[in-house]
Design a protein around this motif. Structure first.
Motif, mmCIF file in Angstrom:
data_model
loop_
_atom_site.group_PDB
_atom_site.id
_atom_site.type_symbol
_atom_site.label_atom_id
_atom_site.label_comp_id
_atom_site.label_asym_id
_atom_site.label_seq_id
_atom_site.Cartn_x
_atom_site.Cartn_y
_atom_site.Cartn_z
ATOM 1 N N PRO A 9 27.378 -59.868 -62.026
ATOM 2 C CA PRO A 9 26.048 -59.882 -61.402
ATOM 3 C C PRO A 9 25.358 -58.516 -61.492
ATOM 4 C CG PRO A 9 27.720 -60.725 -59.894
ATOM 5 C CD PRO A 9 28.446 -60.177 -61.083
ATOM 6 N N ILE A 10 24.079 -58.560 -61.737
ATOM 7 C CA ILE A 10 23.253 -57.359 -61.639
ATOM 8 C C ILE A 10 22.131 -57.681 -60.667
ATOM 9 C CG2 ILE A 10 23.808 -56.523 -63.962
ATOM 10 C CD1 ILE A 10 20.997 -57.447 -64.812
ATOM 11 N N PRO A 11 21.531 -56.675 -60.066
ATOM 12 C CA PRO A 11 20.474 -56.955 -59.098
ATOM 13 C C PRO A 11 19.256 -57.598 -59.760
ATOM 14 C CG PRO A 11 20.613 -54.601 -59.548
ATOM 15 C CD PRO A 11 21.766 -55.238 -60.244
ATOM 16 N N GLU A 16 16.922 -54.661 -53.917
ATOM 17 C CA GLU A 16 18.151 -55.222 -53.342
ATOM 18 C C GLU A 16 19.224 -54.168 -53.107
ATOM 19 O OE1 GLU A 16 19.768 -58.221 -55.887
ATOM 20 O OE2 GLU A 16 17.871 -59.310 -56.012
ATOM 21 N N HIS A 44 26.286 -53.552 -58.994
ATOM 22 C CA HIS A 44 26.765 -54.664 -58.157
ATOM 23 C C HIS A 44 27.918 -54.242 -57.249
ATOM 24 C CE1 HIS A 44 29.948 -55.236 -61.156
ATOM 25 N NE2 HIS A 44 30.522 -56.095 -60.338
ATOM 26 N N ARG A 45 28.452 -53.066 -57.467
ATOM 27 C CA ARG A 45 29.512 -52.513 -56.613
ATOM 28 C C ARG A 45 29.107 -51.094 -56.215
ATOM 29 N NH1 ARG A 45 35.477 -54.492 -58.247
ATOM 30 N NH2 ARG A 45 35.094 -56.708 -57.901
#
Length: 193
Positions: A9-11, A16, A44-45
């Protein structure tokens, strides 16, 4: 944002992200004119993003009396090429072209560091970086004597080995995520801005 940047996942939007990540990404975007894909891939982290870039910055922007920014990028390009990391070869090749003011050097290093137009000191540096980064080698008496004779001090030797090791991690993360280089990197340092 383009999901092809990562298999993870990427923003959907920078809004976000935690404020510190957003500010860092926007600062890079302002300076470069684009957001490097690795920033989005790691976003994502947030904790890992912070740790990764803190160590990156500690290694790559540390003041040194003898190890130049171009030489640091030479290490990254040589290691990344051997690991088959297109993203890092292209992105750090762009930085090398800019720092060295040489539009050919990054490509020459990526193909064959032995045939690139380097000083003997730089060859020694890259030989040691490849020894550490690919052969899992360490610093023994012979390497230490060779590097000291070539004008590196112990801090420089640590930096050479640490950059080689860190970009082993970086190369593998980018490859794991399937992150492609930004198109903008390909022309940086080759054509006037």
């Amino acid at each position: 944002m383009n999901a092809a940047i990562s298999r993870f996942p990427i923003p959907d939007s920078l809004d976000e992200l935690p404020q510190d990540l957003r500010e860092r990404i926007l600062a890079v975007q302002e300076k470069a004119g684009f957001v490097p894909n690795v920033f989005l891939m790691l976003a994502h982290r947030p904790e890992e993003f912070r740790a990764f870039f803190a160590y990156h910055d500690a290694l790559m922007t540390r003041e040194s009396a003898s190890l130049t920014p171009a030489e640091r990028e030479m290490i990254v390009v040589a290691i990344s090429a051997r690991h088959g990391c297109l993203y890092c070869v292209v992105a750090h090749g762009a930085l090398l072209r800019i720092y060295a003011k040489d539009p050919l050097l990054a490509d020459q290093l990526a193909i064959n560091p032995r045939s690139a137009p380097l000083t003997e000191r730089q060859r020694s540096m890259l030989d040691f970086a490849l020894h550490v980064g690919l052969e899992r080698g360490g610093l023994d008496d012979d390497w230490q004597a060779r590097l000291l004779a070539d004008g590196f001090d112990l801090d420089d030797i640590w930096d050479i080995g640490a950059i080689a090791a860190f970009f082993g991690l970086s190369n593998r993360l980018v490859t794991l995520a399937g992150t492609p280089p930004n198109e903008e990197f390909y022309l940086m340092g080759r054509v006037p801005r």
